[in-house]
Every structure is written in C-alpha cells, then in structure tokens.
Motif scaffolding. Structure first.
Motif, PDB file in Angstrom:
ATOM      1  N   UNK A   1       0.829  -1.204   0.000  1.00  0.00           N
ATOM      2  CA  UNK A   1       0.000   0.000   0.000  1.00  0.00           C
ATOM      3  C   UNK A   1       0.863   1.254   0.000  1.00  0.00           C
ATOM      4  N   UNK A   2       1.909   1.255   0.827  1.00  0.00           N
ATOM      5  CA  UNK A   2       2.774   2.432   0.903  1.00  0.00           C
ATOM      6  C   UNK A   2       3.471   2.689  -0.427  1.00  0.00           C
ATOM      7  N   UNK A   3       4.058   1.629  -0.984  1.00  0.00           N
ATOM      8  CA  UNK A   3       4.772   1.784  -2.260  1.00  0.00           C
ATOM      9  C   UNK A   3       3.807   2.184  -3.374  1.00  0.00           C
ATOM     10  N   UNK A   4       2.645   1.508  -3.425  1.00  0.00           N
ATOM     11  CA  UNK A   4       1.659   1.839  -4.452  1.00  0.00           C
ATOM     12  C   UNK A   4       1.148   3.255  -4.334  1.00  0.00           C
ATOM     13  N   UNK A   5       0.913   3.705  -3.106  1.00  0.00           N
ATOM     14  CA  UNK A   5       0.428   5.073  -2.899  1.00  0.00           C
ATOM     15  C   UNK A   5       1.451   6.098  -3.345  1.00  0.00           C
ATOM     16  N   UNK A   6       2.728   5.838  -3.020  1.00  0.00           N
ATOM     17  CA  UNK A   6       3.781   6.773  -3.429  1.00  0.00           C
ATOM     18  C   UNK A   6       3.921   6.794  -4.946  1.00  0.00           C
ATOM     19  N   UNK A   7       3.953   5.593  -5.551  1.00  0.00           N
ATOM     20  CA  UNK A   7       4.124   5.521  -7.002  1.00  0.00           C
ATOM     21  C   UNK A   7       2.971   6.163  -7.748  1.00  0.00           C
ATOM     22  N   UNK A   8       1.766   5.994  -7.249  1.00  0.00           N
ATOM     23  CA  UNK A   8       0.610   6.620  -7.888  1.00  0.00           C
ATOM     24  C   UNK A   8       0.488   8.092  -7.516  1.00  0.00           C
ATOM     25  N   UNK A   9       0.803   8.398  -6.250  1.00  0.00           N
ATOM     26  CA  UNK A   9       0.602   9.763  -5.772  1.00  0.00           C
ATOM     27  C   UNK A   9       1.513  10.780  -6.419  1.00  0.00           C
ATOM     28  N   UNK A  10       2.765  10.391  -6.671  1.00  0.00           N
ATOM     29  CA  UNK A  10       3.715  11.359  -7.246  1.00  0.00           C
ATOM     30  C   UNK A  10       3.275  11.826  -8.634  1.00  0.00           C
ATOM     31  N   UNK A  11       3.044  10.920  -9.607  1.00  0.00           N
ATOM     32  CA  UNK A  11       2.594  11.426 -10.919  1.00  0.00           C
ATOM     33  C   UNK A  11       1.214  12.068 -10.869  1.00  0.00           C
ATOM     34  N   UNK A  12       0.328  11.557  -9.995  1.00  0.00           N
ATOM     35  CA  UNK A  12      -1.004  12.169  -9.893  1.00  0.00           C
ATOM     36  C   UNK A  12      -0.903  13.593  -9.360  1.00  0.00           C
ATOM     37  N   UNK A  13      -0.063  13.795  -8.343  1.00  0.00           N
ATOM     38  CA  UNK A  13       0.112  15.139  -7.791  1.00  0.00           C
ATOM     39  C   UNK A  13       0.746  16.077  -8.807  1.00  0.00           C
ATOM     40  N   UNK A  14       1.730  15.563  -9.546  1.00  0.00           N
ATOM     41  CA  UNK A  14       2.359  16.390 -10.583  1.00  0.00           C
ATOM     42  C   UNK A  14       1.353  16.742 -11.668  1.00  0.00           C
TER      43      UNK A  14
ATOM     44  N   UNK B   1       0.484  24.457 -12.357  1.00  0.00           N
ATOM     45  CA  UNK B   1       0.500  25.706 -11.595  1.00  0.00           C
ATOM     46  C   UNK B   1       1.922  26.130 -11.234  1.00  0.00           C
ATOM     47  N   UNK B   2       2.842  25.165 -11.185  1.00  0.00           N
ATOM     48  CA  UNK B   2       4.216  25.441 -10.785  1.00  0.00           C
ATOM     49  C   UNK B   2       5.169  25.543 -11.962  1.00  0.00           C
ATOM     50  N   UNK B   3       4.750  25.020 -13.102  1.00  0.00           N
ATOM     51  CA  UNK B   3       5.654  24.973 -14.259  1.00  0.00           C
ATOM     52  C   UNK B   3       5.909  26.360 -14.818  1.00  0.00           C
TER      53      UNK B   3
END
Length: 262
Positions: free
Chosen positions: A8-21, A27-29
């Motif tokens: 769950x932790x690894x999956x959340x990080x892997x999904x969360x990073x591109x989703x957040x970007x 807005x940041x680019x």
C-alpha cells in the motif's frame, strides 16, 4: 491500529507522485517554449536540461501530466461504462451472436493500424483520440466481463435467485455486478498500460495532441533520439508513466486481496 502494508505504501507513493504532478504541476511549471539550445545538459538554469526543441525538461514534466491522465481516464471510463452493461446484458440473454461477431472483428483489428488509417484520413484532436481508443478497448472489455458473468458459480446463483423471485436489478446489477468487479479491476489495471501505449503512438502519428505538446507520452516519443545525449528528456516522463501504471496495479492488487480475505 493496523499498519499499512508495504504494498500500500509503495503503491500510494508511485501513484501519488505522478497524480500530484499532473494536478498541481501546471501551476508550478514555468514557460515551456524554446528557451535554450537543444539537448542542453542539466545546469543551474535548467535542473533537468532541455529537450530536442530547447525547452526546459522540468517545466515540461510538470505541465505534461494533465493531458495524458485525462485522456487515459476518459478512454477507460467510456470503454467500461459501455462495455460492462453491454456484457451483463449479453450474459443474461445468452444471445447477441451478431453483436459478438462484430466485436470479434473489431478485436482482430490492430490498434496501431487503425490509428494510422485515421491519421491519414485527417482525424485529429483529443476528443476523437479518446473515442477511438475507447472503441478499440470495448470488445476485450465485453468479452472479459461476459466470461466472468457466465462463470458456473455465478450462473448457478443467478438461477437460484431467479427461482426465488428476486427482482432483475438485485440479481444482475447487485449480485452479478459484484461477481465481475474483480476481473474488471484487474483488467483495468493492465489495460491502463495498453491505453498509454496507444496514446503515445497516436500522438506520435499526429492523431491526438500536437508533436510540440508537453504531454508525457509525446515527450517520450519526441525525445527518443536524445536518450544517450540528454537522458532526462526521455527518462523523466517515461518514469512518471511507469510509476503511474505500477502504482495503480499495486493498489488494485492489494484491494482485491483484501476483498478475497474478507
């Protein structure tokens, strides 16, 4: 309190990073126009260097996720929104032979060949691209869901509920819908990678977004000749796409495992 598993932790990080970007990145680019010489290595002004058009790779990575995530989500949503109800209807009636043969014909068509024909015919735009890819995925979705709905255990329970006088919606939308949920989730996770591949191919052919777009899939195709000269121009968007697919599949696998345990 139960601690979350490593999956769950690894999956959340892997999904969360591109989703957040994809959500906050635009807005940041900074500007994504050509600002320096092509394939410039990383330096203080451009932390990830520039691509083959002289654009800042960091700005491209931050701004290129919304389009690919949106198109992928739209294509998958359309294919499953149509395919799942259609498959349940075909499983209930045990009929629809003509429709199944038509879907078989569509399933036999190579997706890349269809995209090339459409590109030659002048079909362009993100909406047309999402519709075409959703249509290409529809036959496989219908077959997978129909097979799950026709499984012996599922059909025996349906016949028993029918004899007990249960209403149609409770049987087919309730019980059968739950039976096919697992296969649908597994298929959606694997189909995500296929849709991303088709989107990248279509954009490269000029069917969807412009070749100068900052879309992650377009960037991988556009900068492939810079892989050894300016690796971040290819590896950064490629890693974001891989992270997105891997994170989705890890979380889906964990959810299915928890559902089976329950």
């Amino acid at each position: 309190m139960r601690r979350p598993s490593v999956t769950v932790v690894v999956g959340t990080v892997l999904l969360g990073v591109p989703a957040l970007i994809a959500l906050a990145g635009p807005l940041l680019a900074g500007p994504v126009r050509s600002r320096a010489r092509p394939m410039q290595p990383p330096d203080a002004a451009f932390p990830l260097g520039t691509d083959v058009l002289g654009r800042d790779v960091l700005a491209l990575a931050l701004s290129g996720g919304a389009s690919i995530v949106g198109l992928t989500g739209a294509a998958l949503l359309m294919s499953y929104s149509i395919g799942v109800p259609l498959a349940l209807l075909l499983a209930e009636r045990r009929a629809g032979g003509i429709l199944l043969r038509a879907l078989d014909f569509l399933l036999a068509l190579p997706g890349l060949l269809v995209l090339m024909v459409l590109a030659a015919a002048g079909w362009r735009g993100a909406v047309a691209l999402a519709l075409v890819i959703a249509l290409l995925q529809l036959p496989a979705v219908v077959r997978i869901v129909r097979s799950a709905a026709l499984a012996p255990g599922c059909r025996a329970a349906v016949e028993a509920m029918t004899m007990q006088g249960e209403p149609w919606w409770r049987i087919h939308l309730g019980y059968v819908g739950r039976c096919v949920l697992g296969p649908v989730l597994v298929d959606a996770g694997t189909r995500l990678s296929l849709v991303l591949y088709l989107l990248a191919s279509a954009n490269f052919l000029g069917l969807g977004l412009a070749p100068s777009a900052s879309d992650w899939a377009v960037l991988v195709e556009r900068n492939k000749e810079a892989l050894f000269l300016q690796p971040p121009a290819v590896l950064v968007p490629a890693c974001l796409l891989v992270s997105l697919c891997t994170g989705v599949n890890l979380l889906l696998d964990h959810a299915l495992a928890r559902g089976n345990e329950a």
